[in-house]
Every structure is written in structure tokens, then in C-alpha cells.
Write a protein that holds these residues in place. Structure first.
Motif, PDB file in Angstrom:
ATOM      1  N   ARG A  46      47.631  43.015  41.656  1.00  0.00           N
ATOM      2  CA  ARG A  46      46.789  42.741  40.486  1.00  0.00           C
ATOM      3  C   ARG A  46      46.502  41.244  40.400  1.00  0.00           C
ATOM      4  O   ARG A  46      47.274  40.416  40.900  1.00  0.00           O
ATOM      5  CB  ARG A  46      47.411  43.240  39.181  1.00  0.00           C
ATOM      6  N   SER A  47      45.374  40.920  39.741  1.00  0.00           N
ATOM      7  CA  SER A  47      45.008  39.514  39.513  1.00  0.00           C
ATOM      8  C   SER A  47      45.847  38.952  38.374  1.00  0.00           C
ATOM      9  O   SER A  47      46.119  39.649  37.396  1.00  0.00           O
ATOM     10  CB  SER A  47      43.533  39.404  39.128  1.00  0.00           C
ATOM     11  N   HIS A  63      52.318  34.457  33.821  1.00  0.00           N
ATOM     12  CA  HIS A  63      52.828  35.029  32.577  1.00  0.00           C
ATOM     13  C   HIS A  63      52.421  36.493  32.467  1.00  0.00           C
ATOM     14  O   HIS A  63      51.321  36.871  32.884  1.00  0.00           O
ATOM     15  CB  HIS A  63      52.272  34.275  31.360  1.00  0.00           C
ATOM     16  N   LYS A  70      54.707  45.373  36.586  1.00  0.00           N
ATOM     17  CA  LYS A  70      55.053  44.362  37.582  1.00  0.00           C
ATOM     18  C   LYS A  70      56.394  43.696  37.283  1.00  0.00           C
ATOM     19  O   LYS A  70      57.172  43.380  38.173  1.00  0.00           O
ATOM     20  CB  LYS A  70      53.940  43.299  37.694  1.00  0.00           C
TER      21      LYS A  70
HETATM   22  C1  LIG Z   1      40.729  37.992  35.462  1.00  0.00           C
HETATM   23  C2  LIG Z   1      42.046  38.644  35.154  1.00  0.00           C
HETATM   24  C3  LIG Z   1      43.143  37.882  34.808  1.00  0.00           C
HETATM   25  C4  LIG Z   1      44.355  38.480  34.510  1.00  0.00           C
HETATM   26  N1  LIG Z   1      45.438  37.709  34.198  1.00  0.00           N
HETATM   27  C5  LIG Z   1      46.622  38.306  33.940  1.00  0.00           C
HETATM   28  C6  LIG Z   1      47.774  37.519  33.676  1.00  0.00           C
HETATM   29  O1  LIG Z   1      47.761  36.280  33.686  1.00  0.00           O
HETATM   30  N2  LIG Z   1      48.927  38.172  33.409  1.00  0.00           N
HETATM   31  C7  LIG Z   1      49.007  39.538  33.412  1.00  0.00           C
HETATM   32  O2  LIG Z   1      50.100  40.061  33.175  1.00  0.00           O
HETATM   33  N3  LIG Z   1      47.935  40.301  33.667  1.00  0.00           N
HETATM   34  C8  LIG Z   1      46.755  39.722  33.932  1.00  0.00           C
HETATM   35  N4  LIG Z   1      45.652  40.482  34.200  1.00  0.00           N
HETATM   36  C9  LIG Z   1      45.783  41.953  34.165  1.00  0.00           C
HETATM   37  C10 LIG Z   1      46.450  42.437  35.446  1.00  0.00           C
HETATM   38  O3  LIG Z   1      45.541  42.299  36.530  1.00  0.00           O
HETATM   39  C11 LIG Z   1      46.926  43.883  35.329  1.00  0.00           C
HETATM   40  O4  LIG Z   1      45.835  44.734  35.098  1.00  0.00           O
HETATM   41  C12 LIG Z   1      47.942  44.051  34.205  1.00  0.00           C
HETATM   42  O5  LIG Z   1      48.798  42.931  34.114  1.00  0.00           O
HETATM   43  C13 LIG Z   1      48.807  45.292  34.425  1.00  0.00           C
HETATM   44  O6  LIG Z   1      49.441  45.205  35.673  1.00  0.00           O
HETATM   45  P1  LIG Z   1      50.782  45.984  36.008  1.00  0.00           P
HETATM   46  O7  LIG Z   1      50.696  47.319  35.296  1.00  0.00           O
HETATM   47  O8  LIG Z   1      50.799  46.149  37.482  1.00  0.00           O
HETATM   48  O9  LIG Z   1      51.919  45.164  35.497  1.00  0.00           O
HETATM   49  C14 LIG Z   1      44.450  39.893  34.531  1.00  0.00           C
HETATM   50  C15 LIG Z   1      43.353  40.657  34.907  1.00  0.00           C
HETATM   51  C16 LIG Z   1      42.152  40.045  35.192  1.00  0.00           C
HETATM   52  C17 LIG Z   1      40.986  40.923  35.573  1.00  0.00           C
END
Ligand SMILES: Cc1cc2nc3c(=O)[nH]c(=O)nc-3n(C[C@H](O)[C@H](O)[C@H](O)COP(=O)(O)O)c2cc1C
Length: 184
Positions: A46-47, A63, A70
Motif C-alpha cells: 500500500r502507498s 504513520h 499493516k
Molecule cells: C496517496 C495515499 C496516501 C496514503 N497515506 C497513508 C499513510 O500515510 N498511512 C496509512 O496508514 N495509510 C495511508 N494510505 C492508505 C493506505 O494505502 C491503505 O489503503 C490503508 O492504510 C490500509 O492499509 P492496510 O489495511 O494494509 O493496513 C494512503 C493512501 C493513499 C492513496
């Protein structure tokens, strides 16, 4: 300008381009991909927004909501990879890392620096990833206990520079980051 024809110069470019992500919202390293593994062993990527970088010790901070998948995956096992493609520098960076959660006291201190508007990302009811009946069937409930700071200690860096010739190199923490060339 970093001299990408030398190992030290290529590593310097990696350092400079990661640092750019801290201040420049358009820099590629602002949004690295963090890859982990789920309980079944499937890759999970993921980003994430880059929140910190110690260029001397090669650690990166991101963060997350503490109840996100994750964080739970990394608590099970700290092995991860961070990756970004920096088109401006024609550079792919792949970083093997041990990722740990900072002690709660440190997280609490960093929470104070998170702008009010951004806090809603840390604490949802129900937790992130829970199946819900409608897209809006959840609400934010931000609180410091749900704020996780993940610190990635980089163990290995692979840099691929796309140019007149492609240059690929691997740098290992254990080898003092001296680096070696690889076939691209
Ligand atoms: C542009 C962008 C920035 C993101 N930044 C964060 C971030 O800094 N921290 C975070 O936890 N998730 C961030 N996300 C969301 C994650 O990509 C992810 O969808 C979410 O954290 C759930 O992931 P997990 O279920 O694998 O933990 C971001 C998504 C996008 C599209």
C-alpha cells in the motif's frame, strides 16, 4: 549533482531523493509503497506518506492507524519492503527493512505534532478494513492510542537508474553501505 557512475554517487542520489520527499509534496519518495505479508503469506502492499527520514542512520518513518492490517502484520514479523519510482531522477529504489512500532511515549509526543485536521486518520469505528453495509457506515474517533509510528530500519537498498545504460546496485547496512553493481 550526484555522479551515478560511481557506487557512492548512486547511493547519494538515493539519499537526496528520499530527503526530497520530506519537503516536496510532488517528490516520488513522498509516497513510497510499503509491502508486508499477511497471515497467509500473501504480499500486501500500500502507498504511505513519508513522515520522517534519518539520512545518517537510514531509517524512515510512516504513520498509520494502529488497528490497520499493516501494523498487525508487522507486529507478527518486522520484515518489509519500501519501494518508489522516481521518474524525475529516473530512479527505482527498493529497500528491505525491519519495521518496528515506536514506544508509546514517543508516539504520544509525535501525536502532539499531528495537525488537528489530520488526526481523523488515526482511529475509526469500526477499525480499518472492517466490512460495512454502506460506504459511510463508519465514523472517525481519533485518539493517541490509535496513532502508530512505524520506523523502518533499512537493511538493504537496491537502486536501478534508467539512463544511457541502466545501472543497478545493491547496498547493505551490514557491509557499511559500500555497495556492489548488479546486472540491471
Ligand atoms: C496517496 C495515499 C496516501 C496514503 N497515506 C497513508 C499513510 O500515510 N498511512 C496509512 O496508514 N495509510 C495511508 N494510505 C492508505 C493506505 O494505502 C491503505 O489503503 C490503508 O492504510 C490500509 O492499509 P492496510 O489495511 O494494509 O493496513 C494512503 C493512501 C493513499 C492513496
Amino acid at each position: 549533482m550526484s555522479d551515478i557512475t560511481t557506487l557512492a554517487g548512486l547511493l547519494d542520489l538515493v539519499r537526496v531523493r528520499i530527503m526530497a520527499g520530506l519537503t516536496d509534496k510532488d517528490a516520488a519518495s513522498r509516497l513510497p509503497v510499503l509491502a508486508t505479508r499477511d497471515a497467509q503469506g500473501w504480499p500486501s502492499a500500500r502507498s504511505m506518506v513519508l513522515r520522517g527520514f534519518d539520512a545518517g542512520d537510514w531509517t524512515l518513518d510512516v504513520h498509520s492507524d494502529a488497528d490497520a492490517a499493516k501494523v498487525l502484520q508487522l507486529t507478527d514479523g518486522p520484515r518489509a519492503m519500501l519501494q518508489f519510482w522516481d521518474a524525475e531522477a529516473s530512479l527505482q529504489v527498493r529497500m528491505r527493512a525491519h519495521v518496528i512500532r515506536l514506544p508509546h511515549e514517543q508516539e504520544k509526543a509525535l501525536w502532539e505534532q499531528v495537525p488537528e485536521a489530520a488526526r481523523s486518520q488515526y482511529g475509526t469505528v469500526p477499525p480499518p478494513g472492517t466490512p460495512i453495509a454502506a460506504a459511510d457506515a463508519w465514523h472517525p474517533n481519533p485518539r493517541p492510542a490509535r496513532f502508530a509510528v512505524l520506523r523502518a530500519r533499512i537493511l538493504r537498498i537496491e537502486a536501478l537508474h534508467i539512463g544511457d545504460i541502466h545501472r543497478r546496485a545493491r547496498f547493505e547496512r551490514e557491509e557499511g553501505w559500500q555497495g556492489s553493481w548488479l546486472v540491471p
